[in-house]
Design a protein around this motif. Structure first.
Motif, PDB file in Angstrom:
ATOM      1  N   LYS A 174       5.176   4.166   2.064  1.00 29.23           N
ATOM      2  CA  LYS A 174       4.680   2.855   1.666  1.00 29.23           C
ATOM      3  C   LYS A 174       4.704   1.923   2.870  1.00 29.23           C
ATOM      4  CE  LYS A 174       6.287   2.980  -3.177  1.00 29.23           C
ATOM      5  NZ  LYS A 174       7.114   2.268  -4.184  1.00 29.23           N
ATOM      6  N   ALA A 175       3.891   0.844   2.731  1.00 31.79           N
ATOM      7  CA  ALA A 175       3.896  -0.227   3.709  1.00 31.79           C
ATOM      8  C   ALA A 175       3.659  -1.536   2.982  1.00 31.79           C
ATOM      9  CB  ALA A 175       2.830   0.000   4.777  1.00 31.79           C
TER      10      ALA A 175
ATOM     11  N   SER B 175      10.837  -2.684   5.526  1.00 35.04           N
ATOM     12  CA  SER B 175      11.167  -3.776   4.581  1.00 35.04           C
ATOM     13  C   SER B 175      10.277  -3.632   3.368  1.00 35.04           C
ATOM     14  CB  SER B 175      10.974  -5.133   5.264  1.00 35.04           C
ATOM     15  OG  SER B 175      11.254  -6.183   4.359  1.00 35.04           O
ATOM     16  N   LEU B 176      10.693  -2.760   2.449  1.00 38.83           N
ATOM     17  CA  LEU B 176       9.825  -2.393   1.315  1.00 38.83           C
ATOM     18  C   LEU B 176      10.288  -2.975  -0.014  1.00 38.83           C
ATOM     19  CD1 LEU B 176       9.246   1.361   2.281  1.00 38.83           C
ATOM     20  CD2 LEU B 176       7.809  -0.604   2.809  1.00 38.83           C
ATOM     21  N   SER B 177      11.391  -3.724  -0.056  1.00 39.75           N
ATOM     22  CA  SER B 177      11.860  -4.292  -1.314  1.00 39.75           C
ATOM     23  C   SER B 177      12.599  -5.592  -1.036  1.00 39.75           C
ATOM     24  CB  SER B 177      12.778  -3.305  -2.046  1.00 39.75           C
ATOM     25  OG  SER B 177      13.940  -3.048  -1.276  1.00 39.75           O
TER      26      SER B 177
ATOM     27  N   VAL C 249       0.863  -1.180   0.000  1.00 38.57           N
ATOM     28  CA  VAL C 249       0.000   0.000   0.000  1.00 38.57           C
ATOM     29  C   VAL C 249       0.898   1.228   0.000  1.00 38.57           C
ATOM     30  CG1 VAL C 249      -1.722   1.348   1.228  1.00 38.57           C
ATOM     31  CG2 VAL C 249      -1.860  -1.153   1.234  1.00 38.57           C
ATOM     32  N   GLU C 250       0.652   2.164  -0.937  1.00 36.62           N
ATOM     33  CA  GLU C 250       1.403   3.416  -1.004  1.00 36.62           C
ATOM     34  C   GLU C 250       0.441   4.581  -0.749  1.00 36.62           C
ATOM     35  OE1 GLU C 250       4.372   5.977  -3.938  1.00 36.62           O
ATOM     36  OE2 GLU C 250       3.364   4.196  -4.686  1.00 36.62           O
ATOM     37  N   ASN C 251       0.809   5.465   0.192  1.00 39.92           N
ATOM     38  CA  ASN C 251      -0.007   6.640   0.538  1.00 39.92           C
ATOM     39  C   ASN C 251       0.734   7.878   0.082  1.00 39.92           C
ATOM     40  OD1 ASN C 251      -1.769   8.506   1.615  1.00 39.92           O
ATOM     41  ND2 ASN C 251      -0.964   8.309   3.697  1.00 39.92           N
TER      42      ASN C 251
END
Length: 845
Positions: free
Chosen positions: A155-156, A109-111, A66-68
């Motif tokens: 992002k999450a 931990s996004l990638s 999810v990206e805000n």
């Protein structure tokens, strides 16, 4: 408000192992927070995607992102996915009921391939618990009431661990949904992984892009959803230079606030301590014009953005209100005395001529003492914040003439060895001296020495308007203390008796004697307030002390006492009616008398006694003469006696003598008249007799009998009796005092069937003999009464009679009839038979 957009997915699966691999597509759902929020609508993703297996890999973990990109944070609150229920599809896929799901998330931990552990930067959200549903093809909410916050512009990644009998695969067209700055990605991206928990290693290229079997074995429709709420913005920051802000009364105070997102189009809202909104603007600046003391206190500011209001920051405004200063020094002067500057206890004092307003004086004020005068100034102070006190201290300078000496009480007498009091005087700001001239004054009044007989002098002044008076002298005399005793001629008396008192001791006849008599019921009969003898009367019972103090040149003796016992007088109450009747016996006795009283001596004021029981009564008595009678009884007890009296009024019997009259016709005067009825006179049966008593008593009651003679008004003092037969008429009278009397009258009747008529009448309206009718009717029933002229023509006719105005008035057809002779015929009922009677009458004018 909340909505969910569903995506229809065609799934073709092939059974490789005992467990199926499954994938869900997540769709964005944006709702409202507790405050009003903007509703975000998610469009439908592309439909027709396939879900396949890649050779039986036991998938049990799937990653989505999810990206805000908004300027406000959002939060994930609910999550739903497809869950196999009790139903079994055609290919025999087993149920997933009683299984559960775990949810994790990470903001770091996004990638790359994740390590879904706390050590890998992941946070555990919670476990769904065992889920059971009745169908197999249904979207089921697995997490609810969460609050996973995704900050603005961040992002999450989320990881769903499937603890069920099926593994998971994503679709051939990975879903990615973007709306209102929020993007949800569940497949196709390089950072989306699936596989074994906690380290899913199958990337979108390897796991998501599989080749569906041909032909597909089974086709299903799977749908998933997620719910986000929009959170309030961060709180604004009040200007730190204003924490706290000091202000003076009347200043214009500016409050400022800023926000971490300065370019956002938000609104700053300022509130006072009571929560009332006082300003809303986009600049964050609020100005309090001409502030008052009441406007000091805490002010709060919030920032509204994205349809929500942030938490608040605050600033305290302290309105500095310094008090008026105090002033020390000399303010009152005598004429020509040297002026001394005063001390102002405050910072930066300013002097004024007036209590408010105006300009400060350039110099510290003074007063000229060469002549009597008074000057008033006012002084303020200014505190460290530069605020001047609103109140000013009044400073009065006075130059005055010398006042008169204070008023003193002199000489002052003390007894030897007595405990002395401080001296006193009447005046302002007293100063005491031991010498007529010179010496050091004291403000404490001196206490004389009473150890020996001697005399002393003290001096005192008063100070008014700062000027001291001349000295006034107080003489103090210490003398001896008299002794003695109180003499009483009797120690015990009855109430209302007298005793003689006197003094014996060392005092002189010219000394002052202060007798203190009992506070109740003491009266001086003879003698004055000297050493005695003095005769006093004591009226109240009890034990009393006669006290005496003797003064010798201002020295007062101890209190001497003599005790006397005053016995109470016997008491009692005479019980007797206040109003009685002549010759009528009444009871009289003594009530509520002294317990044990046994001697009663009565005086009944010449009444005759009929009987008695005991000395205290009751007695039966009556009086033979009317008038006021004073009844007395003397009570004697314990050597004391008391006479009690009461007044009784003896009333004569009320008048009951019957007086009777009736109506009679005079043949000579041709008039009806009232004549007295005497016993033996005969009346026609059923005639009326007017009866009354000789003298009517106001308020008395009357009873006339026999009852059948008096249809009504048998209880009136004046009434009418209808005499139907020979009898006695009785009357009983009782007056307001209960006195009774009675009388009777013999009445004789006769039968009178022939009525008596006058032989002439004069209808000239003089009130005498104006109607022609029978002299008496009694209770006869008139059937016909007719009058005709000499030609036989009827001039009057009636079938009733006896009322007022009944009879012929001498008119025919409303006109006076001629003078002359007329004839009458009457038919009536007498003794049960009809009687006809005729005759003639002469009409005269």
């Amino acid at each position: 408000m909340k909505f969910t957009v569903s995506k229809l997915i065609n799934m073709i699966g092939k059974l490789f192992t005992k467990r199926f691999l499954s994938l869900f597509a997540l769709l964005l759902l944006v709702g409202s927070s507790l405050r009003a929020q903007t509703v975000l609508t998610t469009p439908n993703p592309t439909s027709g995607a396939y879900f396949i297996s890649t050779g039986g890999v036991p998938w049990d973990c799937m990653i989505f992102e999810v990206e805000n990109t908004n300027i406000c944070p959002i939060a994930l609150t609910n999550l739903s996915t497809f869950h196999w229920g009790k139903g079994v599809p055609a290919n025999g896929i087993p149920s997933a009921n009683d299984s559960s799901y775990n949810l994790w998330y990470s903001l770091t931990s996004l990638s790359g391939a994740p390590n879904v552990t706390t050590g890998g930067g992941w946070t555990f959200v919670g476990n769904s618990g065992a889920i059971n549903i009745d169908t197999f093809n249904q979207v089921t909410q697995i997490f609810a009431g969460m609050n996973v916050v995704i900050p603005p512009s961040s992002k999450a990644r989320f990881a769903i661990q499937y603890k069920s009998t099926m593994s998971v695969m994503t679709n051939t067209t990975p879903p990615s949904v973007t709306q209102n700055g929020i993007t949800l990605t569940s497949g196709g991206a390089s950072n989306i992984y699936a596989g074994i928990f906690p380290t899913p290693s199958v990337t979108a290229a390897n796991a998501i892009w599989g080749t569906p079997p041909n032909p597909p074995i089974v086709s299903f429709h799977w749908v998933g959803s997620a719910t986000f709420i929009q959170l309030p913005p961060a709180a604004p920051v009040a200007d730190v230079s204003l924490k706290p802000k000091y202000a003076c009364i009347g200043d214009d105070v500016t409050l400022k606030a800023s926000h971490p997102a300065p370019n956002a189009a938000g609104v700053y809202t300022w509130r006072n301590a009571g929560g009332t909104i006082i300003s809303s603007n986009s600049t964050g600046t609020f100005v309090i014009d001409s502030i008052t003391e009441a406007q000091g206190g805490r002010y709060y500011v919030t920032y509204s953005l994205c349809g929500a209001e942030s938490a608040s920051d605050s600033v305290t405004v302290i309105v500095s209100v310094p008090p008026a200063p105090t002033v020390d020094g000399k303010f009152d002067y005598c004429l020509n005395e040297q002026f001394e500057a005063v001390t102002v206890n405050g910072t930066n004092p300013k002097w004024y001529y007036i209590p408010s307003g105006g300009s400060p004086l350039p110099v510290v004020p003074t007063i000229n003492t060469s002549s009597p005068n008074a000057l008033i100034y006012y002084v303020s102070q200014t505190d460290i914040h530069g605020c001047e006190s609103q109140e000013r201290t009044e400073v009065r300078f006075r130059a005055a003439k010398k006042p008169f000496p204070p008023i003193v009480n002199t000489p002052v007498y003390y007894c030897e060895e007595a405990v002395p009091d401080q001296l006193y005087a009447f005046g302002d700001t007293l100063r005491w001296y031991y010498f007529e001239q010179g010496g050091v004054p004291t403000q404490i009044a001196p206490t004389p020495n009473t150890s020996v007989k001697d005399s002393f002098q003290y001096y005192v002044t008063q100070t008014i308007d700062g000027c001291e008076s001349d000295r006034n002298r107080i003489d103090v005399v210490v003398t001896f203390k008299p002794n003695g005793i109180v003499l009483l001629d009797k120690k015990e008396i009855c109430a209302k008796e007298s005793i003689i008192i006197g003094y014996y001791g060392s005092a002189f006849p010219s000394s002052q004697y202060n007798w203190i008599l009992p506070p109740k019921g003491a009266t001086i009969l003879n003698g004055g307030f000297d050493q005695g003898p003095i005769e006093i009367q004591l009226d109240s019972p009890g034990k009393f002390q006669v006290k005496l103090r003797v003064g010798n040149t201002g020295c007062i003796s101890d209190e001497y006492t003599g005790e006397v016992k005053v016995k109470p007088l016997p008491y009692g109450v005479i019980s007797v009616k206040q109003d009685v009747c002549l010759g009528q016996p009444e009871l009289i006795e003594a009530l509520k008398y002294t317990p044990g009283l046994d001697t009663f001596i009565w005086d009944f004021a010449n009444a005759q006694t009929t009987h008695f029981t005991t000395d205290q009564g009751p007695y039966g008595i009556f009086w033979a003469q009317p008038g006021d009678k004073v009844v007395k009884v003397k009570f004697i007890h314990d050597g004391c006696e008391e006479t009690v009296m009461d007044t009784v009024t003896v009333h004569a019997k009320p008048s009951a003598k019957i007086m009777a009259t009736y109506q009679s016709y005079n043949d000579q005067s041709h008039l009806f008249g009232t004549v007295p009825y005497n016993s033996g006179d005969e009346l026609c049966a059923s005639d009326s007799l007017k009866v009354t008593v000789e003298k009517v008593e106001p308020g008395a009651t009357y009873k006339w009998t026999p009852t059948r003679f008096f249809d009504t008004y048998s209880d009136e003092p004046v009434t009418y009796a209808r005499v139907d037969f020979k009898s006695k008429i009785y009357v009983e009278v009782e007056d307001i005092y209960g006195c009774q009397n009675k009388d009777s009258l013999d009445v004789t009747t006769k039968s009178c069937c022939a009525m008596t008529f006058p032989n002439a009448f004069t209808p000239n309206n003089d009130g005498k003999n104006d109607l022609f009718r029978p002299i008496t009717i009694g209770r006869r029933e008139i059937k016909t009464f007719r009058i005709v002229n000499r030609y036989g023509q009827a001039v009057y006719e009636s079938k009733t009679g006896g009322g007022i105005g009944w009879g012929w008035d001498g008119n025919t057809n409303g006109k006076p009839a001629d003078v002359g002779t007329y004839f009458y015929l009457m038919s009536f009922v007498c003794d049960g038979e009809t009687v006809d009677q005729a005759g003639e009458v002469i009409l005269m004018r």
